[in-house]
Design an enzyme around this catalytic site. Structure first.
Site: not given
Ligand code: PAF
Length: 257
Positions: A12-13, A15-17, A126, A128-129, A164
């Site tokens: 579920a890629l 722009d963050g990935h 990331g 984020k986690d 996310s």
């Protein structure tokens, strides 16, 4: 010698990935993106079956940027030769772990297994986690794994909302409201993470209809609550409607007086 980088994902890629992929392309000649929805990190009722599986779109998004490694469950967890379970220990019971028992055992076990399969020189995650990143860094040290871990700052919408795959579950109204989450984090971070700013931030989220699971300032390495602004992060998990969002930011150090 070819340097291989691994970007572990559950697909579920977004722009963050892609930011992870671009960062790691500066550091390695071969970039592998693993796409594997890992059953062992989902608790009962946590939506393993509902998790978006968009392999074709993911491949299209990556194009020539990276190789895709999309193993089956049996390849990752061969029934006749099960890989080791890696325990996250007490740090894995804090914050996200309190809401999701054994989640981080599942994360560490699959990351350890993916490292074994891909043998990366570098792996990128990331920020984020943050708890996940911290636990993975610790696992690599404790198990003496030969992979360098690189953390990449969170990519945000213009509103400040962290990217996310869960954002796609937000209604337009919720999406607008969700921008309050990074705004509150920023205010706490800029105040040096004082307890007053945390109380004020929690009240703002509460007034806007969020259900706050946790909002606190922690030491960025131990994840224990701290009142020292040096090496601290403000972390949050909050629900808006049925969607649970997490985010974090570095706290601005308050100069000593
Ligand atoms: O962050 C994720 O997407 C997952 O936890 C990870 C690291 C790919 C392990 O399944």
């Amino acid at each position: 010698m070819t340097r291989t980088a691994l970007v572990p994902t559950m697909g579920a890629l977004h722009d963050g990935h892609l930011a992870l992929v671009h960062r790691v392309r500066e550091l390695a000649d071969r970039v592998v993106v693993s796409i594997f929805v890992n059953p062992t990190q989902f608790g009962a009722g946590e939506g393993f079956d509902r998790y978006p599986r968009t392999l074709d779109a993911d491949r299209a998004l990556l194009g020539d940027l990276a190789e895709v490694f999309a193993p089956t469950v049996d390849e990752v967890y061969p029934p006749d030769n099960p890989p080791p379970v890696v325990h996250a220990g007490a740090m894995g019971d804090l914050w996200e772990g309190a809401a999701r028992p054994s989640h981080f055992d599942g994360v560490l076990s699959v990351v350890n297994r993916l490292f074994d399969l891909v043998k990366p020189d570098i792996a990128v995650f990331g920020e984020k986690d943050w708890q996940q990143l911290t636990l993975i860094r610790r696992m690599v040290v404790e198990r003496g794994l030969p992979s360098e871990i690189v953390g990449v700052p969170t990519v945000r919408e213009p509103s400040g909302l962290a990217l996310s795959s869960r954002n796609r579950n937000l209604s337009p109204d919720e999406l607008e409201k969700a921008a309050l989450l990074p705004a509150v984090l920023q205010q706490i971070a800029e105040s040096g993470g004082t307890s007053e700013s945390i109380i004020r931030g929690a009240a703002r989220l509460d007034d806007a209809g969020f259900v706050v699971d946790y909002l606190d300032v922690v030491d960025e390495n131990t994840l224990e609550p701290t009142i020292d602004s040096a090496n601290a992060r403000v972390i949050v998990a909050a629900r808006i409607g049925t969607t649970r969002l997490i985010d974090n930011m570095p706290v601005a150090p308050v100069p000593e007086r």
